[in-house]
Design a protein around this motif. Structure first.
Motif, short mmCIF file in Angstrom:
data_model
loop_
_atom_site.label_atom_id
_atom_site.label_comp_id
_atom_site.label_asym_id
_atom_site.label_seq_id
_atom_site.Cartn_x
_atom_site.Cartn_y
_atom_site.Cartn_z
N ALA A 170 0.87 -1.25 0.03
CA ALA A 170 0.16 -0.05 -0.07
C ALA A 170 0.86 1.24 0.11
CB ALA A 170 -1.02 -0.02 1.07
N VAL A 171 1.83 1.34 0.80
CA VAL A 171 2.78 2.42 0.85
C VAL A 171 3.51 2.51 -0.43
CG1 VAL A 171 4.89 3.15 1.76
CG2 VAL A 171 3.25 2.23 3.33
N ALA A 172 4.20 1.61 -0.85
CA ALA A 172 4.66 1.50 -2.52
C ALA A 172 4.00 2.20 -3.56
CB ALA A 172 5.33 0.22 -2.63
N THR A 173 2.65 1.59 -3.41
CA THR A 173 1.73 1.89 -4.85
C THR A 173 0.92 3.30 -4.48
OG1 THR A 173 0.04 0.71 -3.86
CG2 THR A 173 1.78 -0.32 -5.33
N LEU A 174 1.14 3.70 -3.27
CA LEU A 174 0.20 4.87 -2.88
C LEU A 174 0.59 6.34 -4.10
CD1 LEU A 174 -2.03 6.13 -1.26
CD2 LEU A 174 -0.52 6.77 0.26
N PRO A 175 1.78 6.51 -4.34
CA PRO A 175 2.11 7.64 -5.22
C PRO A 175 1.47 7.52 -6.51
CG PRO A 175 4.00 7.05 -3.96
CD PRO A 175 2.97 6.02 -3.52
N PHE A 176 1.35 6.25 -7.01
CA PHE A 176 0.70 5.94 -8.45
C PHE A 176 -0.79 6.20 -8.30
CE2 PHE A 176 4.64 3.74 -8.20
CZ PHE A 176 5.26 4.18 -9.60
N ASP A 177 -1.44 5.60 -7.25
CA ASP A 177 -2.83 5.84 -6.97
C ASP A 177 -3.29 7.62 -6.66
OD1 ASP A 177 -5.65 4.78 -6.63
OD2 ASP A 177 -5.46 5.29 -4.28
N VAL A 178 -2.26 8.29 -6.37
CA VAL A 178 -2.48 9.58 -5.98
C VAL A 178 -2.56 10.33 -7.67
CG1 VAL A 178 -1.43 11.87 -5.26
CG2 VAL A 178 -1.61 9.90 -3.54
N VAL A 179 -1.47 9.80 -8.41
CA VAL A 179 -1.54 9.93 -9.78
C VAL A 179 -2.61 10.08 -10.52
CG1 VAL A 179 -0.42 9.95 -12.14
CG2 VAL A 179 1.21 10.28 -9.78
N LYS A 180 -3.15 8.71 -10.22
CA LYS A 180 -4.49 8.05 -10.72
C LYS A 180 -5.67 9.13 -10.49
CE LYS A 180 -6.63 5.39 -8.96
NZ LYS A 180 -8.02 5.00 -8.64
N THR A 181 -5.75 9.31 -9.36
CA THR A 181 -6.68 10.48 -8.70
C THR A 181 -6.82 11.86 -9.40
OG1 THR A 181 -6.91 8.90 -6.63
CG2 THR A 181 -7.96 10.98 -6.73
N LEU A 192 2.53 13.23 -2.56
CA LEU A 192 2.54 12.03 -3.06
C LEU A 192 1.89 11.01 -2.15
CD1 LEU A 192 5.99 11.89 -4.83
CD2 LEU A 192 3.78 12.09 -5.87
N TYR A 193 1.78 11.09 -0.82
CA TYR A 193 1.25 10.27 0.06
C TYR A 193 0.05 10.77 0.59
CZ TYR A 193 5.18 7.36 -0.66
OH TYR A 193 5.97 6.27 -1.13
N ALA A 194 -0.67 11.44 0.06
CA ALA A 194 -2.23 11.82 0.62
C ALA A 194 -3.03 10.90 0.75
CB ALA A 194 -2.64 12.97 -0.54
N GLY A 195 -3.56 10.64 1.69
CA GLY A 195 -4.62 9.61 2.09
C GLY A 195 -3.83 8.41 2.42
N PHE A 196 -2.77 8.57 2.93
CA PHE A 196 -1.79 7.19 3.59
C PHE A 196 -2.59 6.41 4.56
CE2 PHE A 196 1.06 5.69 6.72
CZ PHE A 196 1.65 4.90 5.93
N LEU A 197 -3.23 7.11 5.74
CA LEU A 197 -3.61 6.62 6.53
C LEU A 197 -4.73 5.71 6.41
CD1 LEU A 197 -2.81 5.96 9.90
CD2 LEU A 197 -4.36 7.81 10.28
N PRO A 198 -5.84 6.46 5.84
CA PRO A 198 -7.19 5.64 5.41
C PRO A 198 -6.76 4.65 4.51
CG PRO A 198 -7.28 8.09 5.09
CD PRO A 198 -5.76 7.97 5.30
N ARG A 199 -5.69 4.68 3.65
CA ARG A 199 -5.68 3.41 2.93
C ARG A 199 -4.90 2.29 3.57
NH1 ARG A 199 -2.27 3.41 -2.84
NH2 ARG A 199 -2.88 1.31 -3.32
N VAL A 200 -3.95 2.57 4.50
CA VAL A 200 -3.51 1.67 5.34
C VAL A 200 -4.55 0.87 6.10
CG1 VAL A 200 -1.77 0.90 6.98
CG2 VAL A 200 -1.18 2.46 5.18
N ILE A 201 -5.23 1.78 6.65
CA ILE A 201 -6.31 1.51 7.59
C ILE A 201 -7.36 0.48 7.02
CG2 ILE A 201 -8.52 2.04 8.98
CD1 ILE A 201 -6.56 4.26 9.95
N LYS A 202 -7.71 0.75 5.64
CA LYS A 202 -8.35 0.06 4.86
C LYS A 202 -8.00 -1.30 4.32
CE LYS A 202 -8.89 0.57 0.35
NZ LYS A 202 -8.73 1.06 -1.11
N VAL A 203 -6.67 -1.51 4.05
CA VAL A 203 -6.11 -2.53 3.57
C VAL A 203 -6.17 -3.79 4.50
CG1 VAL A 203 -3.94 -3.42 2.62
CG2 VAL A 203 -4.75 -1.37 1.73
N ALA A 204 -5.94 -3.29 5.91
CA ALA A 204 -5.78 -4.60 6.70
C ALA A 204 -7.06 -5.13 6.97
CB ALA A 204 -5.21 -3.69 8.03
N PRO A 205 -8.01 -4.90 7.20
CA PRO A 205 -9.38 -5.66 7.16
C PRO A 205 -9.59 -6.40 6.04
CG PRO A 205 -9.69 -3.26 8.00
CD PRO A 205 -8.42 -3.43 7.41
#
Length: 101
Positions: A8-19, A57-70
């Protein structure tokens, strides 16, 4: 840190670019502007970095990590349950299909 959180951390910048691209396309569509030639991922990353720094590049980091675990916990639990269920079912079928001496 779990492997899925590392991913999730490694791919987040690419997700930010997509958004970022989706928002830009939506704004162009709303303004009836013809989209120009799309810029590369790296150019968009450089632009985000220039405007917002590393944290951009890491906007939305915490919500994404919290979402991935469950989500991963549900996936692994479902897999383990299915594996156990079908293993038990296969053993029961083998009992009934064995020839009687």
């Amino acid at each position: 840190m779990f492997p899925f959180q590392i991913a999730a951390v490694a791919t987040l910048p690419f997700d930010v670019v997509k958004t970022n691209r989706q928002i830009a396309l939506g704004q162009m569509d709303a303004s009836n502007v013809i989209p120009k030639q799309p810029s590369s991922t790296w150019k968009v990353m450089k632009k985000i970095f220039a405007e917002n720094g590393f944290t951009g590049l890491y906007a939305g980091f915490l919500p994404r990590v919290i979402k991935v675990a469950p989500a991963c916990a549900i996936m692994i639990s479902t897999y383990e349950f299915g594996k156990s269920f079908f293993r038990k079912r296969n053993k029961e079928q083998q009992k009934f299909s064995e020839p009687v001496p």
